[in-house]
Write a protein that holds these residues in place. Structure first.
Motif, PDB file in Angstrom:
ATOM      1  N   UNK A 656       0.825  -1.224   0.000  1.00 50.10           N
ATOM      2  CA  UNK A 656       0.000   0.000   0.000  1.00 50.10           C
ATOM      3  C   UNK A 656       0.854   1.268   0.000  1.00 50.10           C
ATOM      4  N   UNK A 657       1.756   1.357  -0.969  1.00 52.12           N
ATOM      5  CA  UNK A 657       2.641   2.517  -1.070  1.00 52.12           C
ATOM      6  C   UNK A 657       2.010   3.552  -1.996  1.00 52.12           C
ATOM      7  N   UNK A 658       1.732   4.777  -1.499  1.00 53.41           N
ATOM      8  CA  UNK A 658       1.223   5.833  -2.393  1.00 53.41           C
ATOM      9  C   UNK A 658       2.378   6.378  -3.242  1.00 53.41           C
ATOM     10  N   UNK A 659       2.301   6.214  -4.551  1.00 56.47           N
ATOM     11  CA  UNK A 659       3.398   6.582  -5.433  1.00 56.47           C
ATOM     12  C   UNK A 659       3.185   7.915  -6.158  1.00 56.47           C
ATOM     13  N   UNK A 660       2.068   8.576  -5.920  1.00 55.83           N
ATOM     14  CA  UNK A 660       1.844   9.866  -6.572  1.00 55.83           C
ATOM     15  C   UNK A 660       2.964  10.823  -6.194  1.00 55.83           C
ATOM     16  N   UNK A 696      21.835  -6.886  -7.531  1.00 55.52           N
ATOM     17  CA  UNK A 696      21.079  -5.652  -7.377  1.00 55.52           C
ATOM     18  C   UNK A 696      19.760  -5.923  -6.660  1.00 55.52           C
ATOM     19  N   UNK A 697      19.161  -4.840  -6.184  1.00 57.41           N
ATOM     20  CA  UNK A 697      17.770  -4.899  -5.749  1.00 57.41           C
ATOM     21  C   UNK A 697      16.903  -4.573  -6.968  1.00 57.41           C
ATOM     22  N   UNK A 698      16.032  -5.496  -7.318  1.00 53.33           N
ATOM     23  CA  UNK A 698      15.040  -5.239  -8.349  1.00 53.33           C
ATOM     24  C   UNK A 698      13.706  -4.952  -7.675  1.00 53.33           C
ATOM     25  N   UNK A 699      13.067  -3.859  -8.085  1.00 53.66           N
ATOM     26  CA  UNK A 699      11.796  -3.462  -7.498  1.00 53.66           C
ATOM     27  C   UNK A 699      10.709  -3.630  -8.558  1.00 53.66           C
ATOM     28  N   UNK A 700       9.741  -4.486  -8.245  1.00 51.06           N
ATOM     29  CA  UNK A 700       8.659  -4.771  -9.197  1.00 51.06           C
ATOM     30  C   UNK A 700       7.331  -4.238  -8.661  1.00 51.06           C
ATOM     31  N   UNK A 701       6.505  -3.824  -9.582  1.00 56.56           N
ATOM     32  CA  UNK A 701       5.233  -3.208  -9.236  1.00 56.56           C
ATOM     33  C   UNK A 701       4.156  -4.271  -9.029  1.00 56.56           C
ATOM     34  N   UNK A 702       3.483  -4.195  -7.895  1.00 56.43           N
ATOM     35  CA  UNK A 702       2.307  -5.008  -7.547  1.00 56.43           C
ATOM     36  C   UNK A 702       2.647  -6.469  -7.227  1.00 56.43           C
ATOM     37  N   UNK A 710      12.280  -0.183 -10.571  1.00 53.87           N
ATOM     38  CA  UNK A 710      13.602   0.371 -10.272  1.00 53.87           C
ATOM     39  C   UNK A 710      14.594  -0.775 -10.159  1.00 53.87           C
ATOM     40  N   UNK A 711      15.871  -0.467 -10.431  1.00 52.24           N
ATOM     41  CA  UNK A 711      16.962  -1.432 -10.266  1.00 52.24           C
ATOM     42  C   UNK A 711      18.119  -0.717  -9.608  1.00 52.24           C
ATOM     43  N   UNK A 712      18.650  -1.306  -8.511  1.00 52.73           N
ATOM     44  CA  UNK A 712      19.687  -0.653  -7.715  1.00 52.73           C
ATOM     45  C   UNK A 712      20.876  -1.583  -7.548  1.00 52.73           C
ATOM     46  N   UNK A 737       0.275   1.201  -4.644  1.00 51.73           N
ATOM     47  CA  UNK A 737       0.698  -0.110  -5.131  1.00 51.73           C
ATOM     48  C   UNK A 737       1.473  -0.869  -4.049  1.00 51.73           C
ATOM     49  N   UNK A 738       1.486  -2.181  -4.203  1.00 47.63           N
ATOM     50  CA  UNK A 738       2.458  -3.001  -3.487  1.00 47.63           C
ATOM     51  C   UNK A 738       3.734  -3.027  -4.310  1.00 47.63           C
ATOM     52  N   UNK A 739       4.880  -3.100  -3.609  1.00 52.51           N
ATOM     53  CA  UNK A 739       6.167  -3.213  -4.290  1.00 52.51           C
ATOM     54  C   UNK A 739       6.872  -4.475  -3.818  1.00 52.51           C
ATOM     55  N   UNK A 740       7.472  -5.178  -4.744  1.00 54.44           N
ATOM     56  CA  UNK A 740       8.229  -6.395  -4.441  1.00 54.44           C
ATOM     57  C   UNK A 740       9.706  -6.099  -4.667  1.00 54.44           C
ATOM     58  N   UNK A 741      10.528  -6.285  -3.624  1.00 50.68           N
ATOM     59  CA  UNK A 741      11.966  -6.035  -3.710  1.00 50.68           C
ATOM     60  C   UNK A 741      12.685  -7.375  -3.727  1.00 50.68           C
ATOM     61  N   UNK A 742      13.393  -7.658  -4.837  1.00 46.94           N
ATOM     62  CA  UNK A 742      14.131  -8.912  -4.988  1.00 46.94           C
ATOM     63  C   UNK A 742      15.620  -8.634  -4.940  1.00 46.94           C
ATOM     64  N   UNK A 743      16.366  -9.473  -4.224  1.00 51.74           N
ATOM     65  CA  UNK A 743      17.818  -9.391  -4.246  1.00 51.74           C
ATOM     66  C   UNK A 743      18.353 -10.441  -5.215  1.00 51.74           C
ATOM     67  N   UNK A 744      19.246 -10.001  -6.112  1.00 47.93           N
ATOM     68  CA  UNK A 744      19.890 -10.937  -7.039  1.00 47.93           C
ATOM     69  C   UNK A 744      21.340 -11.194  -6.637  1.00 47.93           C
ATOM     70  N   UNK A 745      21.698 -10.868  -5.391  1.00 53.09           N
ATOM     71  CA  UNK A 745      23.063 -11.100  -4.925  1.00 53.09           C
ATOM     72  C   UNK A 745      23.378 -12.597  -4.966  1.00 53.09           C
TER      73      UNK A 745
END
Length: 769
Positions: A656-660, A696-702, A710-712, A737-745
């Motif tokens: 429930x992240x407000x992205x406006x 990296x941290x990959x950030x996916x929407x919903x 985003x990719x960090x 939106x919900x955000x999913x943060x994945x680590x690819x380390x």
């Protein structure tokens, strides 16, 4: 000797004296934990002042010991210095009388009778433990609040005895070492909860903590390890035999039996590091730095069996307990399966498989202990491959092991995960320390029932009692152990002592404020998690709506918004608080009498904090489980950042992240030690392809397969204990939106952790220098 009685004349007291059951819950109960078996209140009270005296008869050693313990407690907590006087007429004296009485009306072992009227207080019991526990109850009656000096104790009659003979607490000293003084403080607290078994976990893969004279390398080598990411700094420690004898004597004086655990055949790496010839492969591993399940087993040859028998000889010298715990858990059989010598041994013995070999191994230890008048107890894995006839079982993988063993006629102790594993957190609160994230609340522990309804009355006789466990992989300091134990130890004590039909959670909660006062006086850093106020804010049009909640719904929440701390007269929370930004809210819980139940929590709500998410508030990804809350370094003892991680899948959800207006995403993270023995589960760790050297941290929407927002890239300096901040532009997306943060380390390097996720708007970005 008979204690003189001064009969209480109330109808309720008469009912007790006639043996009729009295429902303590139906009346105001005294501030005693665990609740006595029978309590009847009466009119009047006994005024205890500095002029009071504790009387015992000459030669009544048990009464004298209990009296001096009571006097010491009163000095430390109430400031009352009451003398203990021996005189021949003690039993007919006014004041406080403690007396051994072979004809006391409570015949059960460890039971006692306590009477209070206007002239005094009398404690009688048939054994020394009963007198001791009567003295503990008397102390609690005389410490009903935080005040010092004189106190009035209501008139009452107590007839009390324990439900179970095994009321235990296990402390793991193998993963993290505690000083002898810290052990003694825990033993004191156990005694004050009428717990009587201290299960001491002394050996494991990560350390051998018990001096064995015949095998000095067990502590010279096996007691020390080199933590990951910490250079050459060694961690460890061990207990000399003199220290152990002192601790055992200290426990015995408090009617606590110390049951040592010497792990076998698994969890043997520290021992094999010291003496490779007792291992299976002959190789010398280091003392393990990995929590969890490690592969090293003891060999099954005669040399190793003799080695362990020699160890048990010294263990039995140090510990007079009937039971000796030999572990038996988590012994993966890979090394036995791969060893030609072990397989030949199995063939010669006519043993069909490695589970049966473990049963043979445990039975060899059980027979040896039995020859010395001792009994073997082990974790419920010893049921596998056939239960050794001499074994008693401690059930930790739920309760089924206890049910199975009791049906087979074996004595059992209930110690199931997750309910009685006190390394599980008590709440999801941001200020909870490290531990396992399978939250076990105060109410959950209180509701635990040791005797399964699946057992017949005859099978139920094999239930010796219940025990809580404090595993210390993630509890590195004394304050963390105390936070994990208290007040859940009160709930366990009542589950193990009080008759099942007399246990009522609301009444238990009403007795806790007095116990909290005692904790503060005794220097115990208890948890207030059940009463801590959690604050959640939602921003709308420059305002914020804040909801307040406590885990224990009976608590009264009071709050302030003007910068002051809430007191008993502050507003009571009833509905969500609406306020203009910014606003600072302070809140805490109170009992019905106005006593505070938790420390004050304060939180500021403004545009910046509402756009920031603490890592402890992040959730598991679908089909994932953020199973652990870990420290920055595995052996850190001072307060430090903590990180919620899933060892099998480095993935987090922010909901429930407000992205406006959000244009930039910031993640504060850390490289954490990946020091976990996953054994056969290692192949289940989720591996993801990375595009940069450290991942990296990959950030996916919903969803975790949704659009990439985003990719960090992660920093390449990936040593455990290093913190970092990574930032990336956020693809333009409006709405919530919900955000999913994945680590690819890489999964064979350090583990990535997240401590905070923040979002910067275009306005805040322009304002940043």
């Amino acid at each position: 000797m008979r204690c003189a009685k001064r009969g209480l004349k109330t109808p309720i007291a008469l009912a007790c004296l006639l043996g009729l059951a009295v429902d303590a819950h139906a009346m105001d109960t005294p501030p005693i934990i665990p609740l006595p078996a029978q309590v009847s209140m009466a009119q009047g009270s006994y005024a205890v002042s500095a002029a009071a005296v504790i009387h015992v008869a000459p030669g009544d050693r048990a009464a004298s010991d209990a009296a001096h313990y009571l006097a010491d407690l009163l000095v430390r907590t109430r400031g009352l210095s009451l003398p203990v006087i021996e005189d021949a007429t003690a039993t007919s004296r006014d004041g406080i009388v403690i007396c051994s009485d072979a004809a006391a009306s409570v015949a059960q072992p460890e039971g006692y009778v306590l009477d209070v009227d206007a002239k005094g207080m009398r404690i009688a019991a048939r054994d020394a433990a009963g007198l001791f526990y009567g003295a503990v109850s008397a102390w609690q009656l005389m410490t009903p609040d935080a005040a010092k000096g004189a106190v009035s104790v209501p008139s009452m009659h107590i007839a009390d005895w324990p439900r179970f003979g095994w009321r235990g607490l296990m402390l793991d000293s193998a993963r993290h070492f505690q000083q002898p003084a810290e052990i003694k403080q825990l033993l004191d607290a156990m005694a004050q909860h009428k717990l009587n078994v201290f299960h001491w976990h002394l050996t494991d893969d990560q350390g051998w903590r018990l001096e064995i004279r015949r095998y000095p390398k067990l502590t010279q080598i096996g007691a020390w390890r080199r933590p990951p990411g910490d250079g050459d700094t060694k961690y460890g420690g061990y207990y000399t035999q003199a220290e152990v004898k002192d601790i055992v004597a200290y426990a015995t004086a408090r009617h606590i039996t110390v049951v040592p655990e010497i792990d076998m055949p698994g969890h043997a790496q520290a021992a094999v590091a010291a003496y490779p010839d007792i291992g299976v492969t002959g190789a010398q591993p280091p003392v393990s730095i990995d929590w969890g399940v490690n592969p090293y087993l003891f060999n099954v040859d005669d040399h190793t069996i003799d080695f362990l028998h020699n160890v048990l000889d010294e263990v039995m010298e140090l510990f007079p307990s009937t039971f000796i715990h030999v572990g038996g858990d988590e012994a993966i059989k890979d090394q036995w399966q791969a060893s030609a010598a072990v397989q030949a041994r199995m063939h010669a013995l006519g043993i069909k498989d490695e589970k049966a070999l473990q049963s043979w191994f445990i039975e060899r230890m059980g027979q040896y202990l039995a020859q010395h008048g001792r009994r073997l107890i082990g974790w419920d894995e010893i049921l596998e491959g056939g239960v050794p006839p001499s074994a008693s079982v401690m059930s930790w993988r739920g309760t089924q092991g206890a049910i199975d063993a009791a049906r087979l006629g074996h004595d059992v102790v209930l110690s199931p995960a997750p309910t009685l594993y006190f390394d599980n957190l008590q709440s999801h609160g941001d200020d909870e320390p490290t531990g396992r994230l399978g939250v076990q609340t105060l109410a959950t522990v209180y509701k635990f029932e040791a005797v399964s309804s699946e057992l017949t009355s005859e099978q139920a006789k094999h239930v010796l009692g219940a025990q809580a466990n404090i595993w210390t992989e993630y509890l590195t300091a004394p304050w963390q152990i105390q936070h994990a134990a208290f007040p859940r130890l009160d709930a366990l004590a009542e589950a193990a002592w009080t008759p099942a039909n007399e246990r009522h959670f609301d009444d238990f909660i009403a007795r806790l404020p007095a116990q909290f006062d005692r904790y503060q006086k005794m220097g115990i850093d208890y948890a207030d998690s059940a009463f801590a106020v959690d604050m959640r804010g939602q921003r709308t049009d420059g305002k914020v709506t804040v909801t307040l909640a406590a885990q224990e719904s009976s608590a009264i929440i009071r709050y302030t918004t003007d910068g002051t701390l809430p007191v008993a007269s502050s507003p009571i929370y009833g509905k969500p608080i609406e306020a203009a930004l910014p606003v600072t809210i302070s809140a805490t819980s109170f009992a019905g009498d106005g006593s505070p139940l938790a420390r004050v929590r304060t939180q500021r709500f403004d545009a910046q904090t509402l756009a920031s998410y603490d890592g402890n508030a992040l959730q598991a990804c679908p089909k994932g489980d953020l199973g652990l809350r870990v420290p920055l370094l595995p052996d850190a003892t001072s307060p430090a950042p903590v990180y919620n991680v899933d060892l099998m899948n480095s993935c987090w959800r922010v909901t429930n992240v407000p992205l406006d207006g959000a244009v930039t995403m910031v993640i504060d993270g850390a490289w954490l030690a990946r020091n976990y023995g996953l054994a056969h589960d290692a192949s289940k760790v989720k591996v993801r392809a990375s595009r940069t050297p450290a991942g990296e941290f990959e950030v996916h929407l919903d969803t975790c397969s949704g659009p990439l927002a985003a990719s960090m890239p992660l920093p390449t300096d990936a040593l455990p204990g290093r913190t970092y901040r990574v930032t990336a532009p956020l693809a333009a997306h409006g709405g919530t939106h919900d955000l999913c943060i994945l680590s690819t380390a890489p999964v064979r390097g350090s583990l990535s952790g997240v401590s905070r996720v923040s979002f910067n708007s275009s306005a805040s970005r322009r304002a940043t220098p």
